[in-house]
Design an enzyme around this catalytic site. Sequence first.
Site, PDB file in Angstrom:
ATOM      1  CG  ASN A   1      13.301 -11.660  -8.452  1.00 25.76           C
ATOM      2  OD1 ASN A   1      12.919 -12.551  -9.019  1.00 25.76           O
ATOM      3  ND2 ASN A   1      14.416 -10.914  -8.150  1.00 25.76           N
TER       4      ASN A   1
ATOM      5  CE1 TYR B   1      17.093 -11.724 -18.027  1.00 24.87           C
ATOM      6  CE2 TYR B   1      16.089  -9.706 -19.058  1.00 24.87           C
ATOM      7  CZ  TYR B   1      17.056 -10.317 -18.148  1.00 24.87           C
ATOM      8  OH  TYR B   1      17.661  -9.463 -17.274  1.00 24.87           O
TER       9      TYR B   1
ATOM     10  CG  ASP C   1      11.898 -21.534 -14.485  1.00 20.65           C
ATOM     11  OD1 ASP C   1      13.043 -21.703 -14.089  1.00 20.65           O
ATOM     12  OD2 ASP C   1      11.221 -20.753 -14.568  1.00 20.65           O
TER      13      ASP C   1
ATOM     14  CG  ASN D   1      14.020 -15.603  -6.829  1.00 20.62           C
ATOM     15  OD1 ASN D   1      13.806 -16.004  -5.559  1.00 20.62           O
ATOM     16  ND2 ASN D   1      14.841 -15.217  -7.603  1.00 20.62           N
TER      17      ASN D   1
ATOM     18  CG  HIS E   1      14.316 -17.974 -14.810  1.00 23.52           C
ATOM     19  ND1 HIS E   1      13.965 -18.827 -14.150  1.00 23.52           N
ATOM     20  CD2 HIS E   1      14.432 -16.740 -13.919  1.00 23.52           C
ATOM     21  CE1 HIS E   1      13.740 -18.511 -12.708  1.00 23.52           C
ATOM     22  NE2 HIS E   1      14.165 -17.146 -12.667  1.00 23.52           N
TER      23      HIS E   1
END
Length: 197
Positions: free
Chosen positions: A67, A16, A92, A113, A21
Site C-alpha cells: 500500500n 508472503y 499482479d 493498491n 500478490h
Amino acid sequence: MEKYLIVGLGNPGNEYADTRHNTGFMVLDAFAKASNIVFEDCRYGFVATTSVKGRKIILLKPTTFMNLSGNAVRYWMNKENIRQENLLVIVDDLSLPLGTLRLKGNGSNGGHNGLGHIQQLIGQQYARLKVGIGNDFPRGMQVEWVLGKYSEEDMQVLSPRIETACDIIKSFVLSGINITMNLYNGNKKPTDKTKAQ
C-alpha cells in the site's frame, strides 16, 4: 549511461513469499537469477543492478509493503535520476487469467493498491506489466486469494510466463514500450487451449 528502474510489487517477509500478490517480486527474482546478480537490502527496498548493451537496469523490490509502494518508487527514481518513461512496474492482476501478460504504457490503477499509491505520488504516465493471477475465489474472499500461495499446478502455468516477463523487461529497456507492446501483447498464453476444451 541511460538508466531504467524496473519495480516488482509485493510484500516483504517470508510469510508472503510465493503468494499471488508477490508475483512482481517473483519476476524480478527470476530476472536477477538469469542475470547472475543478487539483491541488497537498501533504503525502501531490495535492489540489484545490471546492464544490457550500455543501459543500466536497476531492479527494485519495495519493502514498504504494497500500500506504500509509491514511496520506494519515488525515492529510487529521484536518487538515480530516472526519467518516468524509463520506469516499468510489474504487478499482479486479478482481472486477467493466470499467466496472461499485458503491457501498458499508462492507465488507471485498476483497483490495485500498489499501483494506486504510485499513481498518487508520480501520476499514471508510466509503463506497467500486468501478470494475470486469475480470480477463481468465492465472493468476499479476494484478500485470501491474493495473499494465498500458488499451487504446483499454478506454477506449471506461471513459470514459463515469468520467463517471458523477463524477456519483456529486456525488450522494454532495449526497444521501448511501443515496440515491446506490439511484440508481446496478445500472445497466446498456455491456458488458452485448455480453457477452450
